[in-house]
Design a protein around this motif. Sequence first.
Motif, PDB file in Angstrom:
ATOM      1  N   GLN A 109       0.846  -1.201   0.000  1.00  0.00           N
ATOM      2  CA  GLN A 109       0.000   0.000   0.000  1.00  0.00           C
ATOM      3  C   GLN A 109       0.884   1.256   0.000  1.00  0.00           C
ATOM      4  O   GLN A 109       1.872   1.321   0.731  1.00  0.00           O
ATOM      5  CB  GLN A 109      -0.890  -0.006   1.249  1.00  0.00           C
ATOM      6  N   SER A 123       0.154   4.412   0.869  1.00  0.00           N
ATOM      7  CA  SER A 123      -0.001   5.154   2.121  1.00  0.00           C
ATOM      8  C   SER A 123      -1.258   4.602   2.765  1.00  0.00           C
ATOM      9  O   SER A 123      -2.087   4.011   2.086  1.00  0.00           O
ATOM     10  CB  SER A 123      -0.146   6.654   1.861  1.00  0.00           C
ATOM     11  N   GLY A 124      -1.379   4.793   4.057  1.00  0.00           N
ATOM     12  CA  GLY A 124      -2.555   4.247   4.737  1.00  0.00           C
ATOM     13  C   GLY A 124      -2.154   3.307   5.844  1.00  0.00           C
ATOM     14  O   GLY A 124      -0.987   3.240   6.232  1.00  0.00           O
ATOM     15  N   ARG A 125      -3.126   2.571   6.320  1.00  0.00           N
ATOM     16  CA  ARG A 125      -2.929   1.787   7.541  1.00  0.00           C
ATOM     17  C   ARG A 125      -1.934   0.642   7.417  1.00  0.00           C
ATOM     18  O   ARG A 125      -1.429   0.171   8.421  1.00  0.00           O
ATOM     19  CB  ARG A 125      -4.268   1.173   7.972  1.00  0.00           C
ATOM     20  N   ASP A 130      -6.736  -1.345  -2.825  1.00  0.00           N
ATOM     21  CA  ASP A 130      -7.816  -1.945  -3.614  1.00  0.00           C
ATOM     22  C   ASP A 130      -7.316  -2.515  -4.952  1.00  0.00           C
ATOM     23  O   ASP A 130      -7.925  -3.409  -5.523  1.00  0.00           O
ATOM     24  CB  ASP A 130      -8.896  -0.903  -3.942  1.00  0.00           C
ATOM     25  N   GLY A 136      -5.052  -6.452   2.958  1.00  0.00           N
ATOM     26  CA  GLY A 136      -5.984  -7.001   3.953  1.00  0.00           C
ATOM     27  C   GLY A 136      -6.847  -8.093   3.329  1.00  0.00           C
ATOM     28  O   GLY A 136      -7.231  -7.999   2.161  1.00  0.00           O
ATOM     29  N   ASN A 157      -9.861  -8.590   3.812  1.00  0.00           N
ATOM     30  CA  ASN A 157     -11.134  -7.975   3.420  1.00  0.00           C
ATOM     31  C   ASN A 157     -11.132  -7.567   1.949  1.00  0.00           C
ATOM     32  O   ASN A 157     -12.106  -7.768   1.234  1.00  0.00           O
ATOM     33  CB  ASN A 157     -11.431  -6.767   4.322  1.00  0.00           C
ATOM     34  N   VAL A 158     -10.012  -7.018   1.499  1.00  0.00           N
ATOM     35  CA  VAL A 158      -9.916  -6.565   0.100  1.00  0.00           C
ATOM     36  C   VAL A 158      -9.899  -7.773  -0.844  1.00  0.00           C
ATOM     37  O   VAL A 158     -10.561  -7.781  -1.881  1.00  0.00           O
ATOM     38  CB  VAL A 158      -8.659  -5.672  -0.114  1.00  0.00           C
ATOM     39  N   GLY A 171      -2.599  -5.139  10.811  1.00  0.00           N
ATOM     40  CA  GLY A 171      -3.788  -4.668  10.076  1.00  0.00           C
ATOM     41  C   GLY A 171      -5.047  -5.422  10.477  1.00  0.00           C
ATOM     42  O   GLY A 171      -5.953  -5.622   9.680  1.00  0.00           O
ATOM     43  N   LYS A 172      -5.084  -5.837  11.765  1.00  0.00           N
ATOM     44  CA  LYS A 172      -6.235  -6.642  12.194  1.00  0.00           C
ATOM     45  C   LYS A 172      -7.482  -5.775  12.345  1.00  0.00           C
ATOM     46  O   LYS A 172      -7.427  -4.686  12.911  1.00  0.00           O
ATOM     47  CB  LYS A 172      -5.925  -7.345  13.515  1.00  0.00           C
ATOM     48  N   CYS A 173      -8.569  -6.248  11.813  1.00  0.00           N
ATOM     49  CA  CYS A 173      -9.842  -5.524  11.921  1.00  0.00           C
ATOM     50  C   CYS A 173     -10.961  -6.502  11.619  1.00  0.00           C
ATOM     51  O   CYS A 173     -10.714  -7.666  11.315  1.00  0.00           O
ATOM     52  CB  CYS A 173      -9.866  -4.351  10.946  1.00  0.00           C
ATOM     53  N   TYR A 207     -18.221  -2.337   0.808  1.00  0.00           N
ATOM     54  CA  TYR A 207     -17.996  -3.770   0.551  1.00  0.00           C
ATOM     55  C   TYR A 207     -19.257  -4.461   0.035  1.00  0.00           C
ATOM     56  O   TYR A 207     -19.787  -5.376   0.686  1.00  0.00           O
ATOM     57  CB  TYR A 207     -17.486  -4.452   1.831  1.00  0.00           C
ATOM     58  N   LEU A 216     -15.352  -1.488   8.168  1.00  0.00           N
ATOM     59  CA  LEU A 216     -14.245  -2.062   8.928  1.00  0.00           C
ATOM     60  C   LEU A 216     -14.171  -1.392  10.293  1.00  0.00           C
ATOM     61  O   LEU A 216     -14.323  -0.180  10.404  1.00  0.00           O
ATOM     62  CB  LEU A 216     -12.925  -1.843   8.195  1.00  0.00           C
ATOM     63  N   VAL A 217     -13.933  -2.199  11.308  1.00  0.00           N
ATOM     64  CA  VAL A 217     -13.868  -1.703  12.675  1.00  0.00           C
ATOM     65  C   VAL A 217     -12.614  -2.278  13.323  1.00  0.00           C
ATOM     66  O   VAL A 217     -12.289  -3.444  13.098  1.00  0.00           O
ATOM     67  CB  VAL A 217     -15.080  -2.234  13.495  1.00  0.00           C
ATOM     68  N   SER A 218     -11.889  -1.447  14.079  1.00  0.00           N
ATOM     69  CA  SER A 218     -10.865  -2.072  14.928  1.00  0.00           C
ATOM     70  C   SER A 218     -11.158  -1.761  16.382  1.00  0.00           C
ATOM     71  O   SER A 218     -11.554  -2.635  17.141  1.00  0.00           O
ATOM     72  CB  SER A 218      -9.434  -1.732  14.495  1.00  0.00           C
ATOM     73  N   SER A 270     -10.349  -9.929   9.696  1.00  0.00           N
ATOM     74  CA  SER A 270      -9.347  -9.725   8.654  1.00  0.00           C
ATOM     75  C   SER A 270      -8.004  -9.311   9.234  1.00  0.00           C
ATOM     76  O   SER A 270      -7.934  -8.698  10.287  1.00  0.00           O
ATOM     77  CB  SER A 270      -9.850  -8.636   7.700  1.00  0.00           C
TER      78      SER A 270
HETATM   79  P1  ATP Z   1      -6.054   3.284  -0.145  1.00  0.00           P
HETATM   80  O1  ATP Z   1      -5.753   4.722  -0.335  1.00  0.00           O
HETATM   81  O2  ATP Z   1      -4.804   2.433  -0.304  1.00  0.00           O
HETATM   82  O3  ATP Z   1      -7.199   2.781  -0.954  1.00  0.00           O
HETATM   83  P2  ATP Z   1      -7.837   2.852   2.130  1.00  0.00           P
HETATM   84  O4  ATP Z   1      -8.330   4.147   2.650  1.00  0.00           O
HETATM   85  O5  ATP Z   1      -8.723   1.997   1.309  1.00  0.00           O
HETATM   86  O6  ATP Z   1      -6.424   3.109   1.391  1.00  0.00           O
HETATM   87  P3  ATP Z   1      -6.895   2.142   4.793  1.00  0.00           P
HETATM   88  O7  ATP Z   1      -7.890   2.857   5.633  1.00  0.00           O
HETATM   89  O8  ATP Z   1      -5.479   2.621   4.778  1.00  0.00           O
HETATM   90  O9  ATP Z   1      -7.397   1.896   3.300  1.00  0.00           O
HETATM   91  O10 ATP Z   1      -6.920   0.615   5.270  1.00  0.00           O
HETATM   92  C1  ATP Z   1      -6.128  -0.360   4.659  1.00  0.00           C
HETATM   93  C2  ATP Z   1      -6.440  -1.702   5.285  1.00  0.00           C
HETATM   94  O11 ATP Z   1      -6.127  -1.660   6.668  1.00  0.00           O
HETATM   95  C3  ATP Z   1      -7.895  -2.141   5.245  1.00  0.00           C
HETATM   96  O12 ATP Z   1      -8.265  -2.694   4.000  1.00  0.00           O
HETATM   97  C4  ATP Z   1      -7.921  -3.171   6.363  1.00  0.00           C
HETATM   98  O13 ATP Z   1      -7.450  -4.428   5.874  1.00  0.00           O
HETATM   99  C5  ATP Z   1      -6.908  -2.642   7.366  1.00  0.00           C
HETATM  100  N1  ATP Z   1      -7.528  -2.033   8.582  1.00  0.00           N
HETATM  101  C6  ATP Z   1      -7.176  -2.311   9.853  1.00  0.00           C
HETATM  102  N2  ATP Z   1      -7.914  -1.633  10.736  1.00  0.00           N
HETATM  103  C7  ATP Z   1      -8.766  -0.889  10.053  1.00  0.00           C
HETATM  104  C8  ATP Z   1      -9.794   0.034  10.423  1.00  0.00           C
HETATM  105  N3  ATP Z   1     -10.101   0.295  11.671  1.00  0.00           N
HETATM  106  N4  ATP Z   1     -10.449   0.649   9.438  1.00  0.00           N
HETATM  107  C9  ATP Z   1     -10.126   0.417   8.156  1.00  0.00           C
HETATM  108  N5  ATP Z   1      -9.175  -0.468   7.760  1.00  0.00           N
HETATM  109  C10 ATP Z   1      -8.506  -1.131   8.683  1.00  0.00           C
END
Ligand code: ATP
Length: 286
Positions: free
Chosen positions: A10, A12-14, A54, A71, A73-74, A91-93, A120, A159-161, A180
């Motif tokens: 990824q 940038s992001g989680r 994605d 993840g 989930n994706v 990346g657990k959620c 989703y 998605l929830v953590s 996930s």
């Molecule tokens: P991108 O710009 O790459 O599309 P995004 O906004 O879709 O980023 P993120 O929010 O960075 O994605 O989340 C990336 C992944 O992190 C999620 O697909 C999921 O597997 C994981 N994740 C873990 N905890 C959470 C959460 N609380 N909310 C969302 N995603 C989470």
Amino acid sequence: MQTRLKIAIQKSGRLYDDSLSLLKDCGIDLKNGINKLKTEADNFPMEVFFLRDDDIPQYVEDAVADVGIVGENVIYEKNKKVTISEKLGFGKCRLSVAVGRSEVYQNCRHLENKKIATTYPVLVGKFLKENNLKAEIHEISGSVEIAPGIGLADAIVDLVSSGSTLFMNGLKEVETILHSEAVLIRHPQLGKPQQQILEKLLFRIRSVRKARHTKYILLNAPNEKLSEIISLLPGMKSPTVLPLAEPGWSSVHSVVNENDFWEIIEKLKGAGAQGILVVPIEKMIL
Ligand code: ATP
Ligand code: ZN
């Protein structure tokens, strides 16, 4: 030209920080001047692509990238032909259904004929089908949690953590559709050279992950207590026991699992162990 394993992570992001630290802990140094599109490793046959999460399953299905970190989930939402090689433990959620906090929710029948906002739609559609429910899926691309508040939907699936985002938006989590975590995915038919590099990478990932959950423990014990203390230590094999300069005392070394750690320490102290040192393990090769 030397074959390189192309990995998509990824941009940038989680998942970004944990993906990069995993590579780093595997001893893979990425070239400086990361241009945020792709880079190479200095000391491992690897090329890194930085993408939106994605898009990663598609790139791996098309063999533009050989492997990717994304993840679960994706993967399940996108339904691409990729193989999961390894769970990565970050990346657990969970993908959960949430409704307004004041609503009385007994079971999923509550969702019948309701409007559900989500990013989703495939996973929600599957969940509705499995539970014989008819509901309208309203696909939106972000900020799903505000949908009920603005009257766009009756419920959401997101998605929830920790659950704090739901809480702040007056929602409560009532049903979990999927658990996930980040996984390493691979193209189902990799070439032999790529396959060999992947094996090396997986070996390193497993060693790093095992080490993260394990601590090295050193302690001093009076010899008459040795057998009791040794019986408390699980270890990989039997622990190492070395005589100390002081007569009647030994030094005991072993490894313990992070989860059992505090309980074992208490018992060791109770059994007469002294000078207990606990140190992190960098790599663990079994
Ligand atoms: P991108 O710009 O790459 O599309 P995004 O906004 O879709 O980023 P993120 O929010 O960075 O994605 O989340 C990336 C992944 O992190 C999620 O697909 C999921 O597997 C994981 N994740 C873990 N905890 C959470 C959460 N609380 N909310 C969302 N995603 C989470
Ligand atoms: Zn995304």
